[in-house]
Structure formats: C-alpha cells, structure tokens
Motif scaffolding. Structure first.
Motif, PDB file in Angstrom:
ATOM      1  N   THR A 130       2.426 -28.916  -7.160  1.00 13.62           N
ATOM      2  CA  THR A 130       2.527 -29.577  -5.862  1.00 13.62           C
ATOM      3  C   THR A 130       2.305 -31.074  -5.978  1.00 13.62           C
ATOM      4  OG1 THR A 130       0.193 -29.149  -5.327  1.00 13.62           O
ATOM      5  CG2 THR A 130       1.809 -27.493  -4.626  1.00 13.62           C
ATOM      6  N   GLY A 131       1.618 -31.498  -7.027  1.00 11.61           N
ATOM      7  CA  GLY A 131       1.404 -32.919  -7.252  1.00 11.61           C
ATOM      8  C   GLY A 131       2.433 -33.556  -8.158  1.00 11.61           C
ATOM      9  N   LEU A 132       3.339 -32.740  -8.736  1.00 10.02           N
ATOM     10  CA  LEU A 132       4.312 -33.279  -9.675  1.00 10.02           C
ATOM     11  C   LEU A 132       5.245 -34.315  -9.051  1.00 10.02           C
ATOM     12  CD1 LEU A 132       5.798 -33.480 -12.352  1.00 10.02           C
ATOM     13  CD2 LEU A 132       6.966 -31.324 -11.812  1.00 10.02           C
ATOM     14  N   PRO A 133       5.801 -34.099  -7.843  1.00  6.88           N
ATOM     15  CA  PRO A 133       6.667 -35.138  -7.279  1.00  6.88           C
ATOM     16  C   PRO A 133       5.952 -36.486  -7.148  1.00  6.88           C
ATOM     17  CG  PRO A 133       6.968 -33.085  -6.086  1.00  6.88           C
ATOM     18  CD  PRO A 133       5.785 -32.881  -6.998  1.00  6.88           C
ATOM     19  N   GLY A 134       4.691 -36.463  -6.730  1.00  7.14           N
ATOM     20  CA  GLY A 134       3.933 -37.698  -6.628  1.00  7.14           C
ATOM     21  C   GLY A 134       3.655 -38.302  -7.988  1.00  7.14           C
ATOM     22  N   LEU A 135       3.280 -37.465  -8.956  1.00  3.50           N
ATOM     23  CA  LEU A 135       3.001 -37.955 -10.297  1.00  3.50           C
ATOM     24  C   LEU A 135       4.248 -38.598 -10.904  1.00  3.50           C
ATOM     25  CD1 LEU A 135       0.788 -37.653 -12.748  1.00  3.50           C
ATOM     26  CD2 LEU A 135       2.516 -36.080 -13.588  1.00  3.50           C
ATOM     27  N   GLY A 165      -4.109 -24.145 -11.370  1.00  5.21           N
ATOM     28  CA  GLY A 165      -4.996 -25.270 -11.637  1.00  5.21           C
ATOM     29  C   GLY A 165      -5.954 -25.067 -12.787  1.00  5.21           C
ATOM     30  N   ALA A 166      -6.184 -23.814 -13.196  1.00  2.00           N
ATOM     31  CA  ALA A 166      -7.181 -23.548 -14.235  1.00  2.00           C
ATOM     32  C   ALA A 166      -6.775 -24.161 -15.571  1.00  2.00           C
ATOM     33  CB  ALA A 166      -7.390 -22.039 -14.387  1.00  2.00           C
ATOM     34  N   ALA A 167      -5.505 -24.091 -15.921  1.00  6.58           N
ATOM     35  CA  ALA A 167      -5.051 -24.631 -17.203  1.00  6.58           C
ATOM     36  C   ALA A 167      -5.160 -26.151 -17.224  1.00  6.58           C
ATOM     37  CB  ALA A 167      -3.617 -24.194 -17.487  1.00  6.58           C
ATOM     38  N   ALA A 168      -4.787 -26.806 -16.123  1.00  7.33           N
ATOM     39  CA  ALA A 168      -4.902 -28.265 -16.054  1.00  7.33           C
ATOM     40  C   ALA A 168      -6.357 -28.702 -16.114  1.00  7.33           C
ATOM     41  CB  ALA A 168      -4.244 -28.786 -14.779  1.00  7.33           C
ATOM     42  N   GLY A 204      -9.380 -42.422 -11.528  1.00  5.80           N
ATOM     43  CA  GLY A 204      -8.984 -41.027 -11.623  1.00  5.80           C
ATOM     44  C   GLY A 204      -8.213 -40.576 -10.398  1.00  5.80           C
ATOM     45  N   PHE A 205      -7.243 -39.687 -10.613  1.00  4.05           N
ATOM     46  CA  PHE A 205      -6.405 -39.182  -9.524  1.00  4.05           C
ATOM     47  C   PHE A 205      -6.124 -37.715  -9.814  1.00  4.05           C
ATOM     48  CE2 PHE A 205      -2.229 -38.359  -7.605  1.00  4.05           C
ATOM     49  CZ  PHE A 205      -2.341 -38.945  -6.362  1.00  4.05           C
ATOM     50  N   VAL A 206      -6.686 -36.816  -8.986  1.00  8.58           N
ATOM     51  CA  VAL A 206      -6.566 -35.379  -9.214  1.00  8.58           C
ATOM     52  C   VAL A 206      -6.132 -34.724  -7.907  1.00  8.58           C
ATOM     53  CG1 VAL A 206      -7.671 -33.299 -10.102  1.00  8.58           C
ATOM     54  CG2 VAL A 206      -8.498 -35.540 -10.834  1.00  8.58           C
ATOM     55  N   VAL A 207      -4.941 -34.103  -7.890  1.00 10.50           N
ATOM     56  CA  VAL A 207      -4.440 -33.470  -6.674  1.00 10.50           C
ATOM     57  C   VAL A 207      -3.770 -32.154  -7.030  1.00 10.50           C
ATOM     58  CG1 VAL A 207      -4.085 -35.699  -5.515  1.00 10.50           C
ATOM     59  CG2 VAL A 207      -2.188 -34.620  -6.743  1.00 10.50           C
ATOM     60  N   GLY A 208      -3.706 -31.271  -6.044  1.00 13.67           N
ATOM     61  CA  GLY A 208      -3.061 -29.973  -6.227  1.00 13.67           C
ATOM     62  C   GLY A 208      -3.873 -28.882  -5.564  1.00 13.67           C
ATOM     63  N   GLU A 209      -3.923 -27.724  -6.198  1.00 17.45           N
ATOM     64  CA  GLU A 209      -4.719 -26.616  -5.647  1.00 17.45           C
ATOM     65  C   GLU A 209      -6.170 -27.074  -5.477  1.00 17.45           C
ATOM     66  OE1 GLU A 209      -6.802 -23.147  -4.760  1.00 17.45           O
ATOM     67  OE2 GLU A 209      -7.186 -24.296  -6.607  1.00 17.45           O
ATOM     68  N   THR A 242      -9.596 -40.607  -6.672  1.00 15.15           N
ATOM     69  CA  THR A 242      -8.883 -40.038  -5.528  1.00 15.15           C
ATOM     70  C   THR A 242      -8.621 -38.570  -5.839  1.00 15.15           C
ATOM     71  OG1 THR A 242      -7.786 -42.125  -4.979  1.00 15.15           O
ATOM     72  CG2 THR A 242      -6.772 -40.105  -4.152  1.00 15.15           C
ATOM     73  N   PHE A 243      -9.036 -37.694  -4.929  1.00 10.92           N
ATOM     74  CA  PHE A 243      -8.775 -36.270  -5.123  1.00 10.92           C
ATOM     75  C   PHE A 243      -8.384 -35.659  -3.792  1.00 10.92           C
ATOM     76  CE2 PHE A 243     -13.031 -36.324  -3.573  1.00 10.92           C
ATOM     77  CZ  PHE A 243     -13.304 -35.082  -3.024  1.00 10.92           C
ATOM     78  N   SER A 244      -7.484 -34.687  -3.850  1.00  9.23           N
ATOM     79  CA  SER A 244      -7.037 -34.041  -2.618  1.00  9.23           C
ATOM     80  C   SER A 244      -6.532 -32.641  -2.917  1.00  9.23           C
ATOM     81  CB  SER A 244      -5.916 -34.864  -1.967  1.00  9.23           C
ATOM     82  OG  SER A 244      -5.505 -34.287  -0.737  1.00  9.23           O
ATOM     83  N   GLY A 245      -7.037 -31.669  -2.177  1.00 11.48           N
ATOM     84  CA  GLY A 245      -6.556 -30.294  -2.294  1.00 11.48           C
ATOM     85  C   GLY A 245      -5.336 -30.098  -1.414  1.00 11.48           C
ATOM     86  N   PHE A 246      -4.166 -30.009  -2.029  1.00 10.86           N
ATOM     87  CA  PHE A 246      -2.926 -29.864  -1.269  1.00 10.86           C
ATOM     88  C   PHE A 246      -2.739 -28.447  -0.737  1.00 10.86           C
ATOM     89  CE2 PHE A 246      -0.421 -33.445  -3.641  1.00 10.86           C
ATOM     90  CZ  PHE A 246      -1.244 -34.390  -3.042  1.00 10.86           C
ATOM     91  N   TRP A 247      -3.360 -27.457  -1.415  1.00 12.70           N
ATOM     92  CA  TRP A 247      -3.210 -26.065  -0.986  1.00 12.70           C
ATOM     93  C   TRP A 247      -4.364 -25.257  -1.570  1.00 12.70           C
ATOM     94  CZ3 TRP A 247      -1.361 -21.882  -4.333  1.00 12.70           C
ATOM     95  CH2 TRP A 247      -1.171 -22.292  -5.672  1.00 12.70           C
ATOM     96  N   LYS A 248      -4.524 -24.037  -1.092  1.00 20.05           N
ATOM     97  CA  LYS A 248      -5.602 -23.180  -1.568  1.00 20.05           C
ATOM     98  C   LYS A 248      -5.026 -21.815  -1.939  1.00 20.05           C
ATOM     99  CE  LYS A 248     -10.279 -21.581  -0.456  1.00 20.05           C
ATOM    100  NZ  LYS A 248     -10.852 -22.184  -1.676  1.00 20.05           N
ATOM    101  N   HIS A 249      -5.259 -21.417  -3.183  1.00 17.46           N
ATOM    102  CA  HIS A 249      -4.763 -20.129  -3.651  1.00 17.46           C
ATOM    103  C   HIS A 249      -5.584 -19.010  -3.045  1.00 17.46           C
ATOM    104  CE1 HIS A 249      -3.022 -17.150  -6.253  1.00 17.46           C
ATOM    105  NE2 HIS A 249      -4.188 -16.819  -6.773  1.00 17.46           N
ATOM    106  N   ARG A 250      -4.898 -18.004  -2.515  1.00 16.39           N
ATOM    107  CA  ARG A 250      -5.584 -16.843  -1.937  1.00 16.39           C
ATOM    108  C   ARG A 250      -5.168 -15.602  -2.696  1.00 16.39           C
ATOM    109  NH1 ARG A 250      -4.505 -20.221   2.334  1.00 16.39           N
ATOM    110  NH2 ARG A 250      -6.247 -20.663   3.741  1.00 16.39           N
ATOM    111  N   LEU A 251      -6.142 -14.856  -3.154  1.00 20.35           N
ATOM    112  CA  LEU A 251      -5.845 -13.605  -3.848  1.00 20.35           C
ATOM    113  C   LEU A 251      -5.455 -12.545  -2.849  1.00 20.35           C
ATOM    114  CD1 LEU A 251      -8.785 -13.585  -6.411  1.00 20.35           C
ATOM    115  CD2 LEU A 251      -6.387 -14.164  -6.855  1.00 20.35           C
ATOM    116  N   HIS A 252      -4.472 -11.715  -3.171  1.00 19.78           N
ATOM    117  CA  HIS A 252      -4.019 -10.638  -2.255  1.00 19.78           C
ATOM    118  C   HIS A 252      -4.598  -9.313  -2.683  1.00 19.78           C
ATOM    119  CE1 HIS A 252      -1.101 -13.189  -0.154  1.00 19.78           C
ATOM    120  NE2 HIS A 252      -0.904 -13.769  -1.322  1.00 19.78           N
TER     121      HIS A 252
END
Length: 274
Positions: free
Chosen positions: A162-167, A214-217, A237-242, A264-274
């Motif tokens: 989700t942060g790739l277009p900005g990056l 996000g865990a791998a990053a 530092g700039f960290v964005v995404g899940e 700068t950090f921002s959570g663009f979305w939140k992963h929800r387990l089903h």
C-alpha cells in the motif's frame, strides 16, 4: 503526529473526474487512469502526494459530494444520507500527465482477496478491476506526507504494497545526492519492479511470508539496524503500510536512536484474521 501534516493544503480542492482506462499491472496492482477538465486544478507536488478518492455508493448511483470549506469536509460528508453517501478512501498519485487542456492522473489500487472466499475484497479493489471508461469519481487533494527535515543526512524507508506507489514517487523525486535505505514488502514476487532511485539509496524487496502483512519488511528493518544500518540521529525515517508495520517500524527506529520528531509513520490499513 500533528492533526494535519505540514504539507497538507489549507484549502484542498475537490475535483470531479472520470475513468479513462484500467489495466492490471501485476498480481497485486490495478492501475486506473482518470481524466477531466477539473484535474487541471490539481497542484501535483510529486513525492507521495496523496488524495481522498470518492466513488459512487454503488454502480450506477449518482456521485453526491460533500461541501468542502477550508480543510473541513468530514462532517458534511457524514451529513449525506448513508444510502447516498459516496465511498471514501485514501490513495497516492502515481503520475500526472498534462497535454494541452487534457490532464490524466494515475492511481495504483492494491488488490486484496478475502481469505475465506478467495474473492476480490474491498469496494475500491472491486471498482478498479471492473470499472469502465467514463465512470465518475472525485479526488480531494491532501498534499505529500513525506517531509524530511532540511538537515537530514540520510533517509530510511519501509513500506508494504500500500505504500509502494508513494515510495516509487519518493525515490523518483529525491535529490541525486540522497543516501539511505528503502525496504519494500509485496505479496508476490511478480510485484517486484525496477525503481528509479538515487545511487546512494539501497532498495531491498521482500516477498510476504506466512507471518502476516508487514512482518517480512519489519524483520528486514530490524536486521538492517543490527547489521550496521542503524540510522544516525540526524537521519529521517518513513514507515507506512499495515498498522503493525508502521508502529513496529517506528519502535525499531526509535530504539536505534532516531528521534521521534524525525520519523513519519502511518498505518494505511489493518490486517484482520478471518
């Protein structure tokens, strides 16, 4: 973080547009190009310039938009009856092309699939994959989020898809002398692409593991800090995404000695387990 990012326009423009084309770029991305006379008024600043995307509440429904006064738009948006209220999401500008009186803007939409059904999930992903030329939408300019201090000695970036277009825009627009690191996590190896970047930027791609988005990053960021890549106090530092990547990445950089005011950090979305 401040309520309003420093680079957010004081009087953002809400502009109507229409879909020009929609094409699949990779397993996880659909690129939608939009155009229209009002987009001539979009003051593109480069980097990770973002906007709020408004879509009709359902296919074929009219697009009813809130009144925008200064930076105030949220309450007027909520005042629109729910059955007529447009869908609103945040997206990053990929590129803007101006040819005479015609302006086009590109949007990369991440495609997520429901873990239970395997179906495409989310209203914007569904729209992006099925939209036709001429479909109506609107964008509300919000300016860039990336805002390094003038004295930053290096930049350290970590994002998911989700942060790739900005990056992509940040690396493209950084001064050629910029040094630092960029870590990008994507769901599939086929999402990896060549990115234009200053020669002093080390770009690392990681493919998603079974530990979750996000865990791998985040693991890559921790390893970089431990193996000699710790930021200097005057870096940025700039960290964005899940959400877990954003907050976890901030903690890693803070523990490594980077002041909170230089992250700068921002959570663009939140992963929800089903």
């Amino acid at each position: 973080m401040a309520r309003y990012p420093r680079l957010m326009p004081t009087h953002p423009q809400l502009l109507r547009a229409r879909v020009v084309r929609s094409v699949r770029r990779s397993p996880s991305f659909q690129r939608v190009s939009i155009g229209g006379p009002e987009l001539a008024g979009f003051s593109y600043a480069g980097f990770d310039h973002w906007f709020r995307l408004f879509l009709p509440p359902r296919p074929g429904a009219p697009l009813e938009l809130p009144q925008v006064r200064g930076r105030v738009w949220w309450q007027p948006y909520l005042d629109i009856p729910e059955d007529r209220r447009p869908h609103c999401s945040n997206y990053t500008v990929v590129d803007v092309r101006r040819r005479g009186e015609h302006t086009e803007l590109d949007i990369d939409v991440v495609l997520h699939w429901d873990e239970g059904t395997g179906e495409l999930a989310g209203p914007v992903a569904t729209w992006a994959a099925s939209t036709a030329p001429g479909s109506e939408l609107a964008v509300l300019d919000q300016g860039p989020l990336f805002d390094p201090p003038a004295d930053a000695t290096a930049v350290h970036l970590a994002v998911d898809e989700t942060g790739l277009p900005g990056l992509r825009g940040i690396l493209r627009d950084l001064p050629e002398h910029t040094r630092g690191t960029a870590i990008v996590e994507v769901p599939h190896a086929d999402d990896v692409e060549d990115l234009a970047a200053p020669g002093g930027m080390r770009v690392s791609w990681v493919t998603r593991t079974g530990e979750g988005p996000g865990a791998a990053a985040l693991a890559q960021l921790r390893a970089a800090v431990v193996n000699g890549g710790a930021p200097a106090p005057q870096d940025y530092g700039f960290v964005v995404g899940e959400a877990a990547l954003a907050t976890g990445g901030r903690r890693v950089l803070r523990a490594a000695g980077l002041p909170a005011a230089r992250i700068t950090f921002s959570g663009f979305w939140k992963h929800r387990l089903h």
